[in-house]
Scaffold this motif. Sequence first.
Motif, PDB file in Angstrom:
ATOM      1  N   UNK A  25      -5.119  -1.453  -4.589  1.00 52.51           N
ATOM      2  CA  UNK A  25      -6.124  -0.508  -5.004  1.00 52.51           C
ATOM      3  C   UNK A  25      -6.029   1.042  -4.514  1.00 52.51           C
ATOM      4  N   UNK A  26      -5.184   1.040  -3.553  1.00 59.07           N
ATOM      5  CA  UNK A  26      -4.680   2.581  -3.100  1.00 59.07           C
ATOM      6  C   UNK A  26      -3.402   2.479  -2.369  1.00 59.07           C
ATOM      7  N   UNK A  27      -2.571   3.627  -3.034  1.00 60.85           N
ATOM      8  CA  UNK A  27      -1.328   3.499  -2.611  1.00 60.85           C
ATOM      9  C   UNK A  27      -1.033   5.032  -2.047  1.00 60.85           C
ATOM     10  N   UNK A  57     -13.980   2.515   4.038  1.00 60.95           N
ATOM     11  CA  UNK A  57     -14.774   3.106   2.948  1.00 60.95           C
ATOM     12  C   UNK A  57     -14.174   3.382   1.765  1.00 60.95           C
ATOM     13  N   UNK A  58     -13.035   4.029   1.768  1.00 64.64           N
ATOM     14  CA  UNK A  58     -12.161   4.322   0.549  1.00 64.64           C
ATOM     15  C   UNK A  58     -11.889   2.702  -0.042  1.00 64.64           C
ATOM     16  N   UNK A  59     -11.365   1.735   0.774  1.00 64.53           N
ATOM     17  CA  UNK A  59     -11.165   0.701   0.003  1.00 64.53           C
ATOM     18  C   UNK A  59     -12.359  -0.033  -0.531  1.00 64.53           C
ATOM     19  N   UNK A  60     -13.639   0.236   0.189  1.00 70.68           N
ATOM     20  CA  UNK A  60     -14.605  -0.606  -0.397  1.00 70.68           C
ATOM     21  C   UNK A  60     -15.154   0.245  -1.561  1.00 70.68           C
ATOM     22  N   UNK A  61     -15.070   1.364  -1.887  1.00 71.85           N
ATOM     23  CA  UNK A  61     -15.237   2.265  -3.030  1.00 71.85           C
ATOM     24  C   UNK A  61     -14.436   2.036  -4.124  1.00 71.85           C
ATOM     25  N   UNK A  77       0.700  -1.237   0.077  1.00 70.75           N
ATOM     26  CA  UNK A  77       0.007  -0.123  -0.084  1.00 70.75           C
ATOM     27  C   UNK A  77       0.894   1.321   0.062  1.00 70.75           C
ATOM     28  N   UNK A  78       2.303   1.136   0.143  1.00 69.51           N
ATOM     29  CA  UNK A  78       3.093   2.384   0.165  1.00 69.51           C
ATOM     30  C   UNK A  78       3.255   2.764  -1.333  1.00 69.51           C
ATOM     31  N   UNK A  79       3.145   4.155  -1.674  1.00 72.72           N
ATOM     32  CA  UNK A  79       3.488   4.678  -2.792  1.00 72.72           C
ATOM     33  C   UNK A  79       5.057   4.942  -3.040  1.00 72.72           C
TER      34      UNK A  79
END
Length: 134
Positions: free
Chosen positions: A54-56, A89-93, A14-16
Amino acid sequence: MMLTETDNTFGKREHLCKQTLIDQLFSGKAHVMTAWPLKMVYLVVDKTDEQSASVELMVSVSKRFFKRAVKRNRVKRQIREAYRTQKHELMERMAQMPDKQLLLAVIWQDGKLHDSAELNAKMNKNLQRLVEKL
């Protein structure tokens, strides 16, 4: 690996870190949100490979604000902790957009330290606004 409601980790995936993604994020096409003292720069891009998260997230605290590394590290730890506990919530989106990836940079903009409860509130505010905009 599917995230569960109790999965509060912030792992290496998850780290960018990739320079190409960081350059893409700061190329001028990204969107910005601010909840003082946190500034959030975000960009939705196409996923490059299936292994990527999905999010970094990338956290930045400038030496301009805190000369001592101890204080910079404290602030970065507080930001990562606030994100880690409120990212569901962000992960679900983002799970609704499987072929997309969110690049996110949180940048500190204040010369003084804030307590963790205040940072949690600001992070929550920013994340709520981000989920609405996606």
